[in-house]
Design a protein around this motif. Structure first.
Motif, short mmCIF file in Angstrom:
data_model
loop_
_atom_site.label_atom_id
_atom_site.label_comp_id
_atom_site.label_asym_id
_atom_site.label_seq_id
_atom_site.Cartn_x
_atom_site.Cartn_y
_atom_site.Cartn_z
N MET A 177 -7.24 -5.70 -0.04
CA MET A 177 -7.99 -4.45 0.10
C MET A 177 -8.52 -4.27 1.52
O MET A 177 -8.47 -3.16 2.08
N LEU A 178 -9.01 -5.34 2.12
CA LEU A 178 -9.52 -5.26 3.49
C LEU A 178 -8.43 -4.79 4.44
O LEU A 178 -8.62 -3.83 5.20
N TYR A 179 -7.28 -5.46 4.41
CA TYR A 179 -6.21 -5.13 5.35
C TYR A 179 -5.48 -3.85 4.98
O TYR A 179 -4.72 -3.33 5.78
N ARG A 180 -5.70 -3.33 3.82
CA ARG A 180 -5.15 -2.02 3.45
C ARG A 180 -5.98 -0.91 4.06
O ARG A 180 -5.48 0.09 4.53
N TYR A 208 -3.10 -5.47 9.26
CA TYR A 208 -3.38 -4.11 8.80
C TYR A 208 -2.09 -3.42 8.38
O TYR A 208 -1.11 -3.39 9.10
N GLU A 209 -2.10 -2.88 7.17
CA GLU A 209 -0.94 -2.17 6.63
C GLU A 209 -1.46 -1.07 5.71
O GLU A 209 -1.71 -1.31 4.52
N PRO A 210 -1.68 0.13 6.26
CA PRO A 210 -2.37 1.20 5.52
C PRO A 210 -1.50 1.97 4.53
O PRO A 210 -1.63 3.19 4.41
N VAL A 211 -0.64 1.30 3.83
CA VAL A 211 0.20 1.97 2.83
C VAL A 211 0.20 1.17 1.54
O VAL A 211 -0.04 -0.04 1.54
N TRP A 212 0.45 1.87 0.46
CA TRP A 212 0.67 1.22 -0.83
C TRP A 212 2.16 1.27 -1.11
O TRP A 212 2.80 2.29 -0.91
N PHE A 213 2.71 0.17 -1.58
CA PHE A 213 4.08 0.13 -2.05
C PHE A 213 4.09 -0.71 -3.31
O PHE A 213 3.09 -1.33 -3.67
N ASP A 237 5.24 -3.61 -4.50
CA ASP A 237 4.82 -5.02 -4.55
C ASP A 237 3.35 -5.19 -4.21
O ASP A 237 2.67 -6.04 -4.79
N LYS A 238 2.84 -4.40 -3.29
CA LYS A 238 1.41 -4.50 -2.94
C LYS A 238 0.55 -4.05 -4.12
O LYS A 238 -0.45 -4.68 -4.45
N THR A 239 0.96 -2.97 -4.78
CA THR A 239 0.23 -2.47 -5.95
C THR A 239 0.27 -3.51 -7.08
O THR A 239 -0.75 -3.78 -7.72
N LEU A 240 1.43 -4.09 -7.30
CA LEU A 240 1.58 -5.12 -8.33
C LEU A 240 0.68 -6.32 -8.05
O LEU A 240 -0.01 -6.81 -8.94
N ALA A 241 0.67 -6.77 -6.79
CA ALA A 241 -0.18 -7.91 -6.41
C ALA A 241 -1.66 -7.56 -6.59
O ALA A 241 -2.44 -8.38 -7.09
N ALA A 242 -2.05 -6.35 -6.22
CA ALA A 242 -3.45 -5.94 -6.36
C ALA A 242 -3.88 -5.94 -7.83
O ALA A 242 -4.95 -6.45 -8.17
N TRP A 243 -3.06 -5.37 -8.69
CA TRP A 243 -3.38 -5.35 -10.12
C TRP A 243 -3.43 -6.76 -10.69
O TRP A 243 -4.34 -7.10 -11.46
N ALA A 244 -2.46 -7.59 -10.31
CA ALA A 244 -2.40 -8.96 -10.83
C ALA A 244 -3.63 -9.75 -10.38
O ALA A 244 -4.25 -10.46 -11.19
N GLU A 245 -3.99 -9.63 -9.11
CA GLU A 245 -5.18 -10.34 -8.61
C GLU A 245 -6.45 -9.79 -9.25
O GLU A 245 -7.38 -10.56 -9.55
N GLY A 246 -6.49 -8.48 -9.48
CA GLY A 246 -7.65 -7.88 -10.12
C GLY A 246 -7.82 -8.35 -11.56
O GLY A 246 -8.93 -8.68 -12.00
#
Length: 147
Positions: A92-95, A109-114, A116-125
């Motif tokens: 979340m910080l680097y997003r 820093y990578e200001p986009v959602w794709f 795999d990033k969304t999947l990782a965020a949900w899984a970590e959450g």
């Protein structure tokens, strides 16, 4: 000292099992996503690449998932929570914030959602939430010393 009724104890055990499995699944997904993406990020960074950090995250998440399933000890649960929460926090910080390079850490820093990033965020959450409930419930269950 009051002992919970067998049905209540069984319900709590089932709840803990479901929380543990949800957290382990979240960490396994996190590990798989980071392992799959690592080589794409090897060029980001000088002394320490983002790809290397992804591999470290994958290894830590894999170890945490195994500890949740095989060891079932508070220390392992705390380690798993730290892995999941720090992964989600970093994502979340680097997003949303361009932190820049910090010491040996590259600018991630990578200001986009794709996907795999969304999947990782949900899984970590999911893992963080499940482990938070599990750890807080364990703290409440600790027997109180007799006076």
């Amino acid at each position: 000292m009051d002992t919970p009724a067998p049905g209540r104890r069984r319900g709590r055990s089932l709840t803990h099992l479901v929380l543990r499995l949800a957290a382990a699944a979240g960490l396994a997904i996190d590990a798989a996503v980071h392992a799959r993406l690592a080589d794409q990020y090897d060029a980001v960074g000088d002394s320490l690449s983002q790809g290397t950090l992804f591999r470290l995250e994958s290894a830590a998440a894999s170890l945490a998932a195994l500890l949740l399933l095989l060891w079932r000890h508070r220390t392992g649960d705390l380690f798993a929570w730290a892995v999941a929460a720090s992964g989600l926090g970093a994502l979340m910080l680097y997003r949303y914030v361009d932190v820049g390079a910090i010491g040996p850490l590259p600018n991630m820093y990578e200001p986009v959602w794709f996907t795999d990033k969304t999947l990782a965020a949900w899984a970590e959450g999911v893992a963080t939430a499940a482990l938070t409930v599990l750890l807080l419930d364990r703290r409440r269950r600790r027997p109180r010393p007799r006076s």
